[in-house]
Design a protein around this motif. Structure first.
Motif, PDB file in Angstrom:
ATOM      1  N   ASP A 176       0.863  -1.171   0.000  1.00 61.44           N
ATOM      2  CA  ASP A 176       0.000   0.000   0.000  1.00 61.44           C
ATOM      3  C   ASP A 176       0.900   1.222   0.000  1.00 61.44           C
ATOM      4  OD1 ASP A 176       0.919   0.280   2.622  1.00 61.44           O
ATOM      5  OD2 ASP A 176      -0.974  -0.362   3.547  1.00 61.44           O
ATOM      6  N   ASP A 177       0.363   2.388   0.341  1.00 67.16           N
ATOM      7  CA  ASP A 177       1.167   3.595   0.273  1.00 67.16           C
ATOM      8  C   ASP A 177       2.165   3.711   1.418  1.00 67.16           C
ATOM      9  OD1 ASP A 177      -0.826   3.911   2.147  1.00 67.16           O
ATOM     10  OD2 ASP A 177      -1.168   6.020   1.707  1.00 67.16           O
ATOM     11  N   LYS A 178       2.093   2.805   2.411  1.00 66.49           N
ATOM     12  CA  LYS A 178       2.990   2.878   3.560  1.00 66.49           C
ATOM     13  C   LYS A 178       3.992   1.727   3.620  1.00 66.49           C
ATOM     14  CE  LYS A 178      -0.209   5.367   6.611  1.00 66.49           C
ATOM     15  NZ  LYS A 178      -0.946   5.311   7.915  1.00 66.49           N
ATOM     16  N   TYR A 179       3.544   0.532   3.228  1.00 65.73           N
ATOM     17  CA  TYR A 179       4.379  -0.647   3.417  1.00 65.73           C
ATOM     18  C   TYR A 179       4.413  -1.520   2.169  1.00 65.73           C
ATOM     19  CZ  TYR A 179       3.473   0.571   8.315  1.00 65.73           C
ATOM     20  OH  TYR A 179       3.348   1.245   9.505  1.00 65.73           O
ATOM     21  N   GLU A 180       5.460  -2.317   2.095  1.00 63.61           N
ATOM     22  CA  GLU A 180       5.542  -3.380   1.105  1.00 63.61           C
ATOM     23  C   GLU A 180       6.036  -4.635   1.822  1.00 63.61           C
ATOM     24  OE1 GLU A 180       7.731  -4.558  -3.130  1.00 63.61           O
ATOM     25  OE2 GLU A 180       8.003  -2.561  -2.249  1.00 63.61           O
ATOM     26  N   VAL A 181       5.370  -5.748   1.572  1.00 60.44           N
ATOM     27  CA  VAL A 181       5.723  -7.007   2.219  1.00 60.44           C
ATOM     28  C   VAL A 181       5.942  -8.079   1.161  1.00 60.44           C
ATOM     29  CG1 VAL A 181       4.974  -8.809   3.808  1.00 60.44           C
ATOM     30  CG2 VAL A 181       4.397  -6.426   4.285  1.00 60.44           C
ATOM     31  N   LEU A 182       7.079  -8.756   1.257  1.00 60.68           N
ATOM     32  CA  LEU A 182       7.378  -9.889   0.394  1.00 60.68           C
ATOM     33  C   LEU A 182       7.523 -11.118   1.278  1.00 60.68           C
ATOM     34  CD1 LEU A 182      10.075  -8.345  -1.993  1.00 60.68           C
ATOM     35  CD2 LEU A 182       7.674  -8.775  -2.502  1.00 60.68           C
ATOM     36  N   PHE A 183       6.932 -12.200   0.835  1.00 60.78           N
ATOM     37  CA  PHE A 183       6.964 -13.431   1.618  1.00 60.78           C
ATOM     38  C   PHE A 183       7.033 -14.607   0.663  1.00 60.78           C
ATOM     39  CE2 PHE A 183       4.329 -16.715   3.947  1.00 60.78           C
ATOM     40  CZ  PHE A 183       5.353 -17.095   4.806  1.00 60.78           C
ATOM     41  N   GLY A 184       7.954 -15.521   0.917  1.00 57.48           N
ATOM     42  CA  GLY A 184       8.051 -16.642   0.005  1.00 57.48           C
ATOM     43  C   GLY A 184       9.078 -17.667   0.424  1.00 57.48           C
ATOM     44  N   GLN A 185       9.328 -18.590  -0.475  1.00 51.58           N
ATOM     45  CA  GLN A 185      10.245 -19.682  -0.205  1.00 51.58           C
ATOM     46  C   GLN A 185      11.202 -19.849  -1.374  1.00 51.58           C
ATOM     47  OE1 GLN A 185       8.289 -23.349   0.774  1.00 51.58           O
ATOM     48  NE2 GLN A 185      10.190 -24.474   1.121  1.00 51.58           N
ATOM     49  N   GLU A 186      12.488 -19.965  -1.035  1.00 50.00           N
ATOM     50  CA  GLU A 186      13.527 -20.256  -2.009  1.00 50.00           C
ATOM     51  C   GLU A 186      14.250 -21.507  -1.538  1.00 50.00           C
ATOM     52  OE1 GLU A 186      14.412 -18.942  -4.833  1.00 50.00           O
ATOM     53  OE2 GLU A 186      13.115 -17.171  -4.897  1.00 50.00           O
ATOM     54  N   GLU A 187      13.951 -22.624  -2.204  1.00 50.72           N
ATOM     55  CA  GLU A 187      14.502 -23.917  -1.798  1.00 50.72           C
ATOM     56  C   GLU A 187      14.183 -24.180  -0.322  1.00 50.72           C
ATOM     57  OE1 GLU A 187      18.621 -23.951  -2.948  1.00 50.72           O
ATOM     58  OE2 GLU A 187      18.127 -23.955  -5.077  1.00 50.72           O
ATOM     59  N   THR A 188      15.181 -24.233   0.562  1.00 53.21           N
ATOM     60  CA  THR A 188      14.912 -24.512   1.978  1.00 53.21           C
ATOM     61  C   THR A 188      14.810 -23.244   2.821  1.00 53.21           C
ATOM     62  OG1 THR A 188      17.264 -24.738   2.509  1.00 53.21           O
ATOM     63  CG2 THR A 188      16.092 -26.726   1.817  1.00 53.21           C
ATOM     64  N   LEU A 189      14.833 -22.081   2.195  1.00 50.90           N
ATOM     65  CA  LEU A 189      14.765 -20.812   2.924  1.00 50.90           C
ATOM     66  C   LEU A 189      13.372 -20.205   2.809  1.00 50.90           C
ATOM     67  CD1 LEU A 189      16.312 -18.551   4.471  1.00 50.90           C
ATOM     68  CD2 LEU A 189      16.633 -17.449   2.249  1.00 50.90           C
ATOM     69  N   LEU A 190      12.772 -19.957   3.944  1.00 50.37           N
ATOM     70  CA  LEU A 190      11.499 -19.242   3.996  1.00 50.37           C
ATOM     71  C   LEU A 190      11.788 -17.835   4.500  1.00 50.37           C
ATOM     72  CD1 LEU A 190       8.451 -19.883   3.563  1.00 50.37           C
ATOM     73  CD2 LEU A 190       8.290 -20.245   6.025  1.00 50.37           C
ATOM     74  N   TYR A 191      11.317 -16.809   3.795  1.00 50.03           N
ATOM     75  CA  TYR A 191      11.688 -15.437   4.136  1.00 50.03           C
ATOM     76  C   TYR A 191      10.472 -14.523   4.193  1.00 50.03           C
ATOM     77  CZ  TYR A 191      11.015 -14.633  -0.859  1.00 50.03           C
ATOM     78  OH  TYR A 191      10.466 -14.568  -2.113  1.00 50.03           O
ATOM     79  N   LEU A 192      10.596 -13.501   5.041  1.00 52.26           N
ATOM     80  CA  LEU A 192       9.590 -12.441   5.161  1.00 52.26           C
ATOM     81  C   LEU A 192      10.339 -11.116   5.158  1.00 52.26           C
ATOM     82  CD1 LEU A 192       6.659 -11.427   5.815  1.00 52.26           C
ATOM     83  CD2 LEU A 192       7.289 -11.638   8.236  1.00 52.26           C
ATOM     84  N   ILE A 193       9.973 -10.222   4.253  1.00 50.36           N
ATOM     85  CA  ILE A 193      10.630  -8.914   4.147  1.00 50.36           C
ATOM     86  C   ILE A 193       9.560  -7.832   4.250  1.00 50.36           C
ATOM     87  CG2 ILE A 193      12.087  -7.403   2.752  1.00 50.36           C
ATOM     88  CD1 ILE A 193      13.067  -9.905   1.267  1.00 50.36           C
ATOM     89  N   ILE A 194       9.729  -6.923   5.200  1.00 52.09           N
ATOM     90  CA  ILE A 194       8.780  -5.831   5.397  1.00 52.09           C
ATOM     91  C   ILE A 194       9.513  -4.506   5.214  1.00 52.09           C
ATOM     92  CG2 ILE A 194       7.116  -4.768   6.970  1.00 52.09           C
ATOM     93  CD1 ILE A 194       7.077  -7.432   8.500  1.00 52.09           C
ATOM     94  N   CYS A 195       9.037  -3.673   4.311  1.00 53.50           N
ATOM     95  CA  CYS A 195       9.667  -2.382   4.033  1.00 53.50           C
ATOM     96  C   CYS A 195       8.725  -1.251   4.399  1.00 53.50           C
ATOM     97  CB  CYS A 195      10.045  -2.288   2.556  1.00 53.50           C
ATOM     98  SG  CYS A 195      10.796  -0.703   2.090  1.00 53.50           S
ATOM     99  N   ASP A 196       9.250  -0.285   5.157  1.00 51.83           N
ATOM    100  CA  ASP A 196       8.500   0.907   5.516  1.00 51.83           C
ATOM    101  C   ASP A 196       8.903   2.029   4.556  1.00 51.83           C
ATOM    102  OD1 ASP A 196       7.055   2.850   7.035  1.00 51.83           O
ATOM    103  OD2 ASP A 196       8.938   3.458   7.978  1.00 51.83           O
ATOM    104  N   LYS A 197       7.971   2.459   3.726  1.00 53.51           N
ATOM    105  CA  LYS A 197       8.291   3.412   2.664  1.00 53.51           C
ATOM    106  C   LYS A 197       8.639   4.799   3.198  1.00 53.51           C
ATOM    107  CE  LYS A 197       5.416   1.134  -0.807  1.00 53.51           C
ATOM    108  NZ  LYS A 197       4.300   1.283  -1.762  1.00 53.51           N
ATOM    109  N   ALA A 198       8.190   5.129   4.390  1.00 58.07           N
ATOM    110  CA  ALA A 198       8.457   6.462   4.943  1.00 58.07           C
ATOM    111  C   ALA A 198       9.933   6.650   5.270  1.00 58.07           C
ATOM    112  CB  ALA A 198       7.630   6.688   6.193  1.00 58.07           C
ATOM    113  N   HIS A 199      10.666   5.568   5.476  1.00 59.60           N
ATOM    114  CA  HIS A 199      12.073   5.677   5.877  1.00 59.60           C
ATOM    115  C   HIS A 199      13.036   4.988   4.923  1.00 59.60           C
ATOM    116  CE1 HIS A 199       9.816   6.252   9.680  1.00 59.60           C
ATOM    117  NE2 HIS A 199      10.740   7.153   9.908  1.00 59.60           N
TER     118      HIS A 199
END
Length: 217
Positions: A190-213
């Protein structure tokens, strides 16, 4: 007559003060409720971490939760900073409150169970003991946190699938949108945050970005 008149005036004043007090209480209560709603709508992170906090505050916050403060490295583009990983405890259910994962909280609770009667949980509990969760963070040029990373080592597909279901449900509700991109990737924005979540082989990852900073903010 005069006494009755004064009593009437006094009663009217008392009623007026009472009404004003109730109005003030109503306004205060409304403001407090709005504050709670605003705080609940803010993006949740573990250990009282907050976007925009300085690197020093980031370290102090982690140390207050008995976690080792990570080193800070300059990113390749020399415009921001990235931390080393911080290993997360496996025996603290509250760690997983921010993503609303009942699956992970149950594993962290240390509850007793019969491995014969609950074979599925026994199998995923073994996976949990090896998932080695770790958090990372990115900081902008002013050393303000703008990005949060969480990574798990996923030993089995049924273990990662259960986490994916929990996390996807949490952020689908937060953004009021289905973030599924494909079987292995989710994205919400949305206009404040971006979230990526997924799996790469045996790695599960969550990435949260705050657009204001972030670096481009």
């Amino acid at each position: 007559m005069k006494r009755k008149a004064w009593l009437a005036i006094l009663l009217a004043l008392v009623m007026l003060v009472g009404m004003l007090s109730l109005t003030a209480c109503d306004k205060k209560e409304k403001a407090e409720k709005e504050k709670v709603v605003e705080e609940e709508a803010a993006f949740a992170l573990p250990f009282d971490l907050k976007f925009g906090m300085s690197y020093d505050d980031f370290c102090d916050t982690l140390e207050a939760h008995e976690l080792t403060a990570p080193a800070l490295d300059v990113e390749e583009d020399e415009e921001g900073y990235f931390t080393d990983g911080v290993s997360l405890p496996l025996d603290d259910p509250s760690v997983w409150d921010f993503i609303g994962s009942d699956f992970l909280k149950r594993h962290a609770s240390g509850e007793e169970f019969d491995p014969i009667d609950d074979m599925d949980f026994y199998i995923t509990s073994v996976s949990y003991s090896y998932c080695r969760p770790a958090l990372y963070a990115s900081f902008n040029r002013d050393k303000e946190m703008y990005e949060f990373y969480l990574a798990w080592n996923t030993v089995r597909d049924d273990f990662s699938a259960a986490i994916i279901d929990d996390v996807a449900e949490t952020y689908n509700a937060f953004f009021d949108a289905d973030g599924m991109v494909d079987d292995y990737t989710y994205k919400w924005e949305d206009d404040k945050y971006e979230v990526l979540f997924g799996q790469e082989e045996t790695l599960l990852y969550l990435i949260i970005c705050d657009k204001a900073h972030d670096l481009d903010g």
